[in-house]
Design an enzyme around this catalytic site. Sequence first.
Site, PDB file in Angstrom:
ATOM      1  N   HIS A   1       0.844  -1.191   0.000  1.00 30.91           N
ATOM      2  CA  HIS A   1       0.000   0.000   0.000  1.00 30.91           C
ATOM      3  C   HIS A   1       0.879   1.240   0.000  1.00 30.91           C
ATOM      4  CE1 HIS A   1      -3.500   2.472   0.985  1.00 30.91           C
ATOM      5  NE2 HIS A   1      -2.725   3.122   1.821  1.00 30.91           N
TER       6      HIS A   1
ATOM      7  N   ASP B   1     -14.827   2.580   7.993  1.00 32.83           N
ATOM      8  CA  ASP B   1     -13.729   3.471   7.610  1.00 32.83           C
ATOM      9  C   ASP B   1     -14.163   4.397   6.468  1.00 32.83           C
ATOM     10  OD1 ASP B   1     -10.897   4.403   7.300  1.00 32.83           O
ATOM     11  OD2 ASP B   1     -11.189   3.456   5.350  1.00 32.83           O
TER      12      ASP B   1
ATOM     13  N   ARG C   1     -14.092  12.830   7.855  1.00 30.86           N
ATOM     14  CA  ARG C   1     -12.818  13.489   8.178  1.00 30.86           C
ATOM     15  C   ARG C   1     -12.435  14.500   7.102  1.00 30.86           C
ATOM     16  NH1 ARG C   1      -8.925   8.772   8.358  1.00 30.86           N
ATOM     17  NH2 ARG C   1      -7.347  10.374   8.542  1.00 30.86           N
TER      18      ARG C   1
ATOM     19  N   SER D   1      -7.136   3.696   9.903  1.00 35.09           N
ATOM     20  CA  SER D   1      -7.832   3.662   8.616  1.00 35.09           C
ATOM     21  C   SER D   1      -7.070   2.774   7.612  1.00 35.09           C
ATOM     22  CB  SER D   1      -7.959   5.102   8.089  1.00 35.09           C
ATOM     23  OG  SER D   1      -8.304   5.122   6.730  1.00 35.09           O
TER      24      SER D   1
ATOM     25  N   LYS E   1      -7.932  -1.541   6.557  1.00 34.05           N
ATOM     26  CA  LYS E   1      -8.210  -2.007   5.187  1.00 34.05           C
ATOM     27  C   LYS E   1      -7.231  -3.096   4.773  1.00 34.05           C
ATOM     28  CE  LYS E   1      -8.332   2.255   3.786  1.00 34.05           C
ATOM     29  NZ  LYS E   1      -8.731   3.628   3.709  1.00 34.05           N
TER      30      LYS E   1
HETATM   31  N1  URA Z   1      -5.347   6.738   3.368  1.00 35.39           N
HETATM   32  C1  URA Z   1      -6.335   6.111   4.046  1.00 35.39           C
HETATM   33  O1  URA Z   1      -6.837   5.100   3.607  1.00 35.39           O
HETATM   34  N2  URA Z   1      -6.745   6.637   5.211  1.00 35.39           N
HETATM   35  C2  URA Z   1      -6.234   7.760   5.721  1.00 35.39           C
HETATM   36  O2  URA Z   1      -6.651   8.175   6.774  1.00 35.39           O
HETATM   37  C3  URA Z   1      -5.206   8.402   5.002  1.00 35.39           C
HETATM   38  C4  URA Z   1      -4.776   7.866   3.821  1.00 35.39           C
END
Ligand code: URA
Length: 408
Positions: free
Chosen positions: A82, A161, A168, A183, A187
Amino acid sequence: MNIVEIINKKKRGEALSYEELEYAFMGYLNKEVASYQMSALLMAICLKGMNDKEITDLTKIFINSGEVLDLSSIEGIKVDKHSTGGIGDKTTLVVAPIVASCGVKIAKMSGRGLGYTGGTIDKLESIEGFKTDLTTTEFLKELQDIGMVIASQTKNLTPLDKEIYALRDVTGTTDSYPLIASSIMSKKIASGADKILIDLKVGSGALISNMNDAEKLANIMKNIGKEFNKETIIVISDMDTPLGRNIGNSLEVIEAIDTLKGNIDNDLGSLCIDLASKLISTAKKISEEEAKEEVLLSIKSGKAYDKFLSFVKYQHGDINSLKVSQDKICIKSEKEGIIKKVDARIIGEVSMNLGAGRKNKEDSIDHTVGIVLNKKIGDKVSKGEELCTLYVNKIKKEFNIREAFVID
Ligand code: URA
């Protein structure tokens, strides 16, 4: 339990229990907690922080809000990668086929781009016919058959999320380490891989702009990984300047292909080799040097590019369909000197304004537009020489792109 008491507790800087966090966050998902209350709690978290247990608890609550992908039917170690997002970051398109061609299975759920940063799914959709929306059965079958798969994140993965991230975005609460870390990690953990590599970008074109903050965030994410028994490797990489030369969807796929074909003596090639070597090293339990040899051999022999072709074909894409706009604007230097800086943020914003990115989630994008950097940091430039080329379509403006280049 009472949501106002929970907000007040965090406002005083006290730690929240699992039950309190679950009550507030799941309450928001189930529409029992109002968005103004969740906004207040998010702001209190932003200002007062969270301890390690709260961060792990919140990650757990995010994960449990949806399905968790079970990759256990697929033999061997499965890895995932990621990036926290940047300008010109097409590393997934290079790293995944390299890793898979070396016999390590890589399963990745990706997102679309928002704002000035791009998303892997948008890039892949520059390839005509490419299917990113896969069922779980299709996802697993592809992973089994060819050792790699990249699909868009399913709606059922960490739905909490998704809701919180959207809130947010509009409440000034994006820049909180506990919230960012939970967050991202929720994932990744819900996506089911055994080992996770996070490419944490730092610089003007990234979420995090300085090294101290990056190290703090890296530690939090590593700790979360440990708590969930997922080995997590964090690579901190530069995003003051765009990665590679091409920015924009089709253009980035073209540069990724070029890299897979062996054009690796540059910033993009080096980072991809490093990331791929780390993933292979951890999955095969070999040294990074041995892994790097495998990586270089896979590129040199054409195995990595062949894997990319198999992957595109498997997901119904036509590799010969990539199109870039024929309409170009050449941006020439107004002075002679050495390029000291190419500002990632400005380049990203111009690319978005040309149509390569979305200002709002609902916007459509133009896969054929973008920017090619003819000059990178350290290059000499003479007056009148080309700094970059804009591939334009409907919007034929230079914007303020010259400001991105500092020449001394
Ligand atoms: N990427 C995400 O998935 N979440 C965040 O809070 C920031 C970047």
